[in-house]
Design a protein around this motif. Structure first.
Motif, PDB file in Angstrom:
ATOM      1  N   GLU A   1      -1.256 -26.511   7.039  1.00  0.00           N
ATOM      2  CA  GLU A   1      -0.837 -25.390   6.525  1.00  0.00           C
ATOM      3  C   GLU A   1       0.515 -24.981   7.206  1.00  0.00           C
ATOM      4  O   GLU A   1       0.784 -25.522   8.202  1.00  0.00           O
TER       5      GLU A   1
ATOM      6  N   VAL B   1       1.183 -21.018   3.245  1.00  0.00           N
ATOM      7  CA  VAL B   1       0.380 -22.008   2.442  1.00  0.00           C
ATOM      8  C   VAL B   1      -0.875 -22.320   3.079  1.00  0.00           C
ATOM      9  O   VAL B   1      -0.476 -22.884   4.417  1.00  0.00           O
TER      10      VAL B   1
ATOM     11  N   ARG C   1       2.817 -22.819  -5.650  1.00  0.00           N
ATOM     12  CA  ARG C   1       3.444 -22.749  -4.336  1.00  0.00           C
ATOM     13  C   ARG C   1       2.950 -24.161  -3.497  1.00  0.00           C
ATOM     14  O   ARG C   1       3.541 -24.770  -2.622  1.00  0.00           O
ATOM     15  N   GLU C   2       1.741 -24.512  -3.522  1.00  0.00           N
ATOM     16  CA  GLU C   2       1.308 -25.663  -2.897  1.00  0.00           C
ATOM     17  C   GLU C   2       2.114 -26.944  -3.464  1.00  0.00           C
ATOM     18  O   GLU C   2       2.492 -27.901  -2.713  1.00  0.00           O
TER      19      GLU C   2
ATOM     20  N   TYR D   1       5.700 -26.744  -1.683  1.00  0.00           N
ATOM     21  CA  TYR D   1       5.542 -26.959  -0.189  1.00  0.00           C
ATOM     22  C   TYR D   1       5.320 -28.437   0.184  1.00  0.00           C
ATOM     23  O   TYR D   1       5.965 -29.077   0.901  1.00  0.00           O
TER      24      TYR D   1
END
Length: 365
Positions: A6, A30, A99-100, A103
């Motif tokens: 995270e 995230v 987003r994941e 990231y």
């Protein structure tokens, strides 16, 4: 699968970089998740087909890595969004969110330009500028130990395409990321670059990798887990304390990120990260875009003129002669939409060389 810890990161491109749909650069939290180390292989996808969980790959192009291609260790491709989603569901996973994906590709807060770092792509770093796909995992690992995040095939995400900084709950196109073997300009492999298709569209340069939520949800410090509108979707981690991070050269004003030295020079279209503790009048949810927000390219396309003009670009002649000997003369087709320009390009016997938001570069006879 690889566990992606995270964290917080700045998603998108700086105000002076990238494409309009990559801005504004905005802070995102995230939650921890698992992500496939490699793209889903053609063999793995075919096993899903044989078990009745997936439908066969689409198309008959020699570039499609179907069961008779002899390329079982290459990425599954020639699949639309629904097929990619069905495969991940079949193996007890899901597609990653946009987003994941970004990231993971950028190494979280490292903000890598490409999955391996900031050096431009070449034949030693990625399956790039290549006549077809490569076996998965053929190149050195990138951020978080992941393979082929930049190059080989683009990868479907679960996210609806729309203007930043919001995550949209509906739309007309789904986002895919990562660049592919077919691109020969470094810009197409940038981690911040966004691309999209309608759910039924597909190509030989598009495949997938799957994700899995870690339970219980682990969000980064200063954020809290918010239930997703989709019970099977990725967790949402929203800031509840502290000051949002802004891109270099900007600072948080209490309402948005603004240029430190000269806030009056910031484009009117720039909308900074949203403070979720502000009043409900200024909150943004789903497709409730703030005034002045950047439109999605799908929306912007409807505002363009239908007129397409052909402009000579002799500076690209040498590139055309080198890569497309039969069509040595360079032109740029400007106006309209990407699909709207294609008939004029085909009618001229031209081959697409490169493209941007409002133009397509082509090599012609």
């Amino acid at each position: 699968m690889v566990e992606v810890k995270e964290g917080m990161f700045l998603m998108g491109s700086r105000i002076s970089e990238g494409c309009p749909e990559e801005r504004p650069m905005h802070e995102v939290g995230v939650g921890a998740f698992f992500l496939d180390r490699t793209e889903v292989t053609a063999s793995a996808y075919d096993a899903c087909v044989q078990a009745g969980g997936c439908t066969p790959m689409l198309g008959s192009s020699f570039l499609c890595n179907g069961p008779t291609s002899g390329r079982g260790d290459h990425p599954a491709n020639c699949v639309d969004f629904s097929q990619a989603e069905a495969y991940c569901r079949f193996v007890g996973k899901r597609l990653p969110s946009e987003r994941e994906w970004e990231y993971a590709a950028r190494g979280g807060s490292e903000l890598r330009r490409f999955s391996w770092g900031d050096e431009p792509p070449d034949s030693q770093r990625a399956c790039y500028n290549h006549p077809g796909t490569c076996p998965v995992g053929s190149f050195p690992e990138g951020a978080f130990g992941l393979l082929d995040m930049s190059g080989n095939v683009w990868e479907w995400t679960s996210t609806w395409f729309g203007a930043y900084p919001n995550e949209h709950t509906s739309g007309t196109h789904r986002v895919y990321r990562g660049g592919s073997f077919s691109r020969r300009f470094p810009k197409w492999l940038r981690n911040a670059l966004r691309n999209r298709y309608q759910a039924h569209e597909w190509s030989a340069s598009l495949g997938m990798r799957c994700a899995r939520t870690i339970s219980p949800v682990r969000c980064p410090a200063s954020t809290e887990h918010r239930p997703s509108h989709d019970a099977e979707g990725p967790p949402s981690c929203e800031r509840v304390s502290g000051i949002p991070t802004c891109e270099p050269g900007m600072e948080w004003t209490g309402e948005r990120c603004a240029l430190i030295a000269a806030p009056h020079l910031m484009p009117a279209s720039y909308v900074g990260p949203r403070n979720e503790q502000r009043s409900t009048q200024t909150k943004t949810r789903g497709n409730d875009l703030p005034k002045g927000a950047l439109p999605s390219l799908a929306e912007a396309a409807t505002q363009e003129t239908d007129t397409v003009v052909r402009v000579r670009t002799p500076t690209h002649d040498d590139d055309c002669k080198r890569h497309y000997p039969g069509t040595p003369t360079a032109y740029q087709f400007k106006g309209g939409t990407f699909h709207g320009r294609n008939p004029m390009i085909r009618a001229g016997g031209c081959v697409r060389r490169d493209m941007g938001e409002h133009w397509t570069s082509a090599c012609c006879p």
